[in-house]
Design a protein around this motif. Structure first.
Motif, PDB file in Angstrom:
ATOM      1  N   SER A  29      -4.841   3.867  -0.633  1.00 18.29           N
ATOM      2  CA  SER A  29      -6.243   3.564  -0.908  1.00 18.29           C
ATOM      3  C   SER A  29      -6.931   4.834  -1.409  1.00 18.29           C
ATOM      4  CB  SER A  29      -6.940   3.061   0.358  1.00 18.29           C
ATOM      5  OG  SER A  29      -7.058   4.115   1.300  1.00 18.29           O
ATOM      6  N   VAL A  30      -8.094   4.651  -2.008  1.00 20.10           N
ATOM      7  CA  VAL A  30      -8.867   5.811  -2.466  1.00 20.10           C
ATOM      8  C   VAL A  30      -9.231   6.684  -1.272  1.00 20.10           C
ATOM      9  CG1 VAL A  30     -11.032   6.536  -3.551  1.00 20.10           C
ATOM     10  CG2 VAL A  30      -9.713   4.667  -4.552  1.00 20.10           C
ATOM     11  N   GLY A  31      -9.521   6.079  -0.138  1.00 19.93           N
ATOM     12  CA  GLY A  31      -9.818   6.850   1.075  1.00 19.93           C
ATOM     13  C   GLY A  31      -8.646   7.714   1.504  1.00 19.93           C
ATOM     14  N   GLU A  32      -7.437   7.154   1.444  1.00 22.58           N
ATOM     15  CA  GLU A  32      -6.244   7.922   1.796  1.00 22.58           C
ATOM     16  C   GLU A  32      -6.016   9.058   0.806  1.00 22.58           C
ATOM     17  OE1 GLU A  32      -3.454   4.546   3.909  1.00 22.58           O
ATOM     18  OE2 GLU A  32      -3.621   4.549   1.727  1.00 22.58           O
ATOM     19  N   LEU A  33      -6.268   8.786  -0.465  1.00 25.29           N
ATOM     20  CA  LEU A  33      -6.126   9.844  -1.471  1.00 25.29           C
ATOM     21  C   LEU A  33      -7.163  10.943  -1.248  1.00 25.29           C
ATOM     22  CD1 LEU A  33      -5.439   7.737  -4.683  1.00 25.29           C
ATOM     23  CD2 LEU A  33      -3.819   9.183  -3.451  1.00 25.29           C
ATOM     24  N   THR A  34      -8.367  10.553  -0.841  1.00 25.66           N
ATOM     25  CA  THR A  34      -9.416  11.541  -0.560  1.00 25.66           C
ATOM     26  C   THR A  34      -8.997  12.449   0.589  1.00 25.66           C
ATOM     27  OG1 THR A  34     -11.110  10.013  -1.357  1.00 25.66           O
ATOM     28  CG2 THR A  34     -11.853  11.836   0.035  1.00 25.66           C
ATOM     29  N   GLU A  35      -8.376  11.873   1.621  1.00 23.54           N
ATOM     30  CA  GLU A  35      -7.883  12.687   2.744  1.00 23.54           C
ATOM     31  C   GLU A  35      -6.774  13.634   2.274  1.00 23.54           C
ATOM     32  OE1 GLU A  35      -6.610  10.164   5.933  1.00 23.54           O
ATOM     33  OE2 GLU A  35      -8.574   9.187   6.075  1.00 23.54           O
ATOM     34  N   ALA A  36      -5.898  13.144   1.402  1.00 23.08           N
ATOM     35  CA  ALA A  36      -4.784  13.959   0.917  1.00 23.08           C
ATOM     36  C   ALA A  36      -5.252  15.083   0.003  1.00 23.08           C
ATOM     37  CB  ALA A  36      -3.770  13.082   0.179  1.00 23.08           C
ATOM     38  N   LEU A  37      -6.406  14.905  -0.635  1.00 26.49           N
ATOM     39  CA  LEU A  37      -6.893  15.901  -1.576  1.00 26.49           C
ATOM     40  C   LEU A  37      -8.057  16.727  -1.030  1.00 26.49           C
ATOM     41  CD1 LEU A  37      -5.303  13.952  -3.569  1.00 26.49           C
ATOM     42  CD2 LEU A  37      -6.738  14.999  -5.277  1.00 26.49           C
ATOM     43  N   ARG A  67      -9.748  -0.234  -2.384  1.00 27.33           N
ATOM     44  CA  ARG A  67      -9.166  -0.092  -3.723  1.00 27.33           C
ATOM     45  C   ARG A  67      -7.828   0.634  -3.573  1.00 27.33           C
ATOM     46  NH1 ARG A  67     -12.193   2.996  -8.699  1.00 27.33           N
ATOM     47  NH2 ARG A  67     -10.596   2.639 -10.262  1.00 27.33           N
ATOM     48  N   ARG A  68      -6.728  -0.039  -3.888  1.00 25.63           N
ATOM     49  CA  ARG A  68      -5.382   0.527  -3.779  1.00 25.63           C
ATOM     50  C   ARG A  68      -4.907   1.007  -5.144  1.00 25.63           C
ATOM     51  NH1 ARG A  68      -3.848   1.097   1.093  1.00 25.63           N
ATOM     52  NH2 ARG A  68      -4.526  -0.459   2.571  1.00 25.63           N
ATOM     53  N   CYS A  69      -4.287   2.179  -5.147  1.00 29.79           N
ATOM     54  CA  CYS A  69      -3.788   2.787  -6.382  1.00 29.79           C
ATOM     55  C   CYS A  69      -2.264   2.764  -6.387  1.00 29.79           C
ATOM     56  CB  CYS A  69      -4.283   4.227  -6.494  1.00 29.79           C
ATOM     57  SG  CYS A  69      -6.082   4.352  -6.553  1.00 29.79           S
ATOM     58  N   HIS A  70      -1.711   2.430  -7.538  1.00 33.19           N
ATOM     59  CA  HIS A  70      -0.266   2.357  -7.703  1.00 33.19           C
ATOM     60  C   HIS A  70       0.153   3.193  -8.905  1.00 33.19           C
ATOM     61  CE1 HIS A  70       0.106  -0.917  -4.785  1.00 33.19           C
ATOM     62  NE2 HIS A  70      -1.070  -1.298  -5.260  1.00 33.19           N
ATOM     63  N   LEU A  71       1.234   3.919  -8.745  1.00 32.25           N
ATOM     64  CA  LEU A  71       1.755   4.787  -9.790  1.00 32.25           C
ATOM     65  C   LEU A  71       2.400   3.965 -10.905  1.00 32.25           C
ATOM     66  CD1 LEU A  71       2.370   7.734 -10.645  1.00 32.25           C
ATOM     67  CD2 LEU A  71       4.477   7.547  -9.328  1.00 32.25           C
ATOM     68  N   ASN A  72       2.135   4.345 -12.148  1.00 30.99           N
ATOM     69  CA  ASN A  72       2.807   3.766 -13.314  1.00 30.99           C
ATOM     70  C   ASN A  72       3.485   4.923 -14.042  1.00 30.99           C
ATOM     71  OD1 ASN A  72       3.709   2.349 -15.514  1.00 30.99           O
ATOM     72  ND2 ASN A  72       1.707   2.257 -16.488  1.00 30.99           N
ATOM     73  N   PRO A  73       4.779   5.150 -13.827  1.00 32.98           N
ATOM     74  CA  PRO A  73       5.462   6.303 -14.422  1.00 32.98           C
ATOM     75  C   PRO A  73       5.808   6.136 -15.900  1.00 32.98           C
ATOM     76  CG  PRO A  73       7.016   5.033 -13.138  1.00 32.98           C
ATOM     77  CD  PRO A  73       5.667   4.388 -12.945  1.00 32.98           C
ATOM     78  N   VAL A  74       5.605   4.956 -16.468  1.00 30.63           N
ATOM     79  CA  VAL A  74       6.029   4.686 -17.846  1.00 30.63           C
ATOM     80  C   VAL A  74       5.453   5.688 -18.850  1.00 30.63           C
ATOM     81  CG1 VAL A  74       5.991   2.977 -19.719  1.00 30.63           C
ATOM     82  CG2 VAL A  74       6.498   2.264 -17.372  1.00 30.63           C
ATOM     83  N   PRO A  75       4.146   6.012 -18.827  1.00 29.71           N
ATOM     84  CA  PRO A  75       3.635   6.960 -19.819  1.00 29.71           C
ATOM     85  C   PRO A  75       4.284   8.352 -19.735  1.00 29.71           C
ATOM     86  CG  PRO A  75       1.824   5.757 -18.843  1.00 29.71           C
ATOM     87  CD  PRO A  75       3.053   5.429 -18.046  1.00 29.71           C
ATOM     88  N   ILE A  76       4.638   8.799 -18.527  1.00 27.55           N
ATOM     89  CA  ILE A  76       5.279  10.115 -18.385  1.00 27.55           C
ATOM     90  C   ILE A  76       6.699  10.058 -18.945  1.00 27.55           C
ATOM     91  CG2 ILE A  76       6.133  11.825 -16.735  1.00 27.55           C
ATOM     92  CD1 ILE A  76       3.667  11.232 -15.049  1.00 27.55           C
ATOM     93  N   VAL A  77       7.399   8.963 -18.676  1.00 22.62           N
ATOM     94  CA  VAL A  77       8.755   8.798 -19.209  1.00 22.62           C
ATOM     95  C   VAL A  77       8.707   8.744 -20.734  1.00 22.62           C
ATOM     96  CG1 VAL A  77      10.740   7.241 -19.313  1.00 22.62           C
ATOM     97  CG2 VAL A  77       9.628   7.701 -17.126  1.00 22.62           C
TER      98      VAL A  77
END
Length: 107
Positions: A29-37, A67-77
């Motif tokens: 979640s955005v909250g979890e990301l806020t804690e991590a950052l 709000r949950r965030c999910h990684l999309n690695p396709v653009p980096i690949v």
């Protein structure tokens, strides 16, 4: 893929930290990301999430009030494939394996 927006998105260390956090555990979640950052605040994290979404590096979805965030690695690949051919990938893989082996021996 808009190469410029991907490069711009991954150029910022805070946005790379968001990607790393999602790589270690997707669907945060955005909250979890806020804690991590920490010490970044929620508004700063939301701004970074917006840049990453625009670049297509993450996808977010509302679940109720979360709000949950999910990684999309396709653009980096795709970005990596643009500059690295098959020979370069094999040579790089060998060098990275050697580097990792040497680093393990020094610890």
């Amino acid at each position: 893929m808009d190469t410029e927006s991907v490069i711009h998105a991954i150029a910022d260390p805070s946005r790379r930290r968001i990607l790393d956090a999602l790589r270690s555990r997707d669907g945060r979640s955005v909250g979890e990301l806020t804690e991590a950052l920490a010490p970044l605040g929620r508004h700063a994290v939301l701004k970074h999430v917006g840049v990453l979404e625009t670049a297509g590096l993450i996808v977010s979805r509302k679940e109720g009030r979360v709000r949950r965030c999910h990684l999309n690695p396709v653009p980096i690949v795709q970005l990596a494939e643009r500059w690295i051919d098959d020979f370069g990938a094999r040579a790089s893989a060998g060098l990275l394996a050697l580097k990792n082996d040497l680093e393990k021996g020094t610890n």
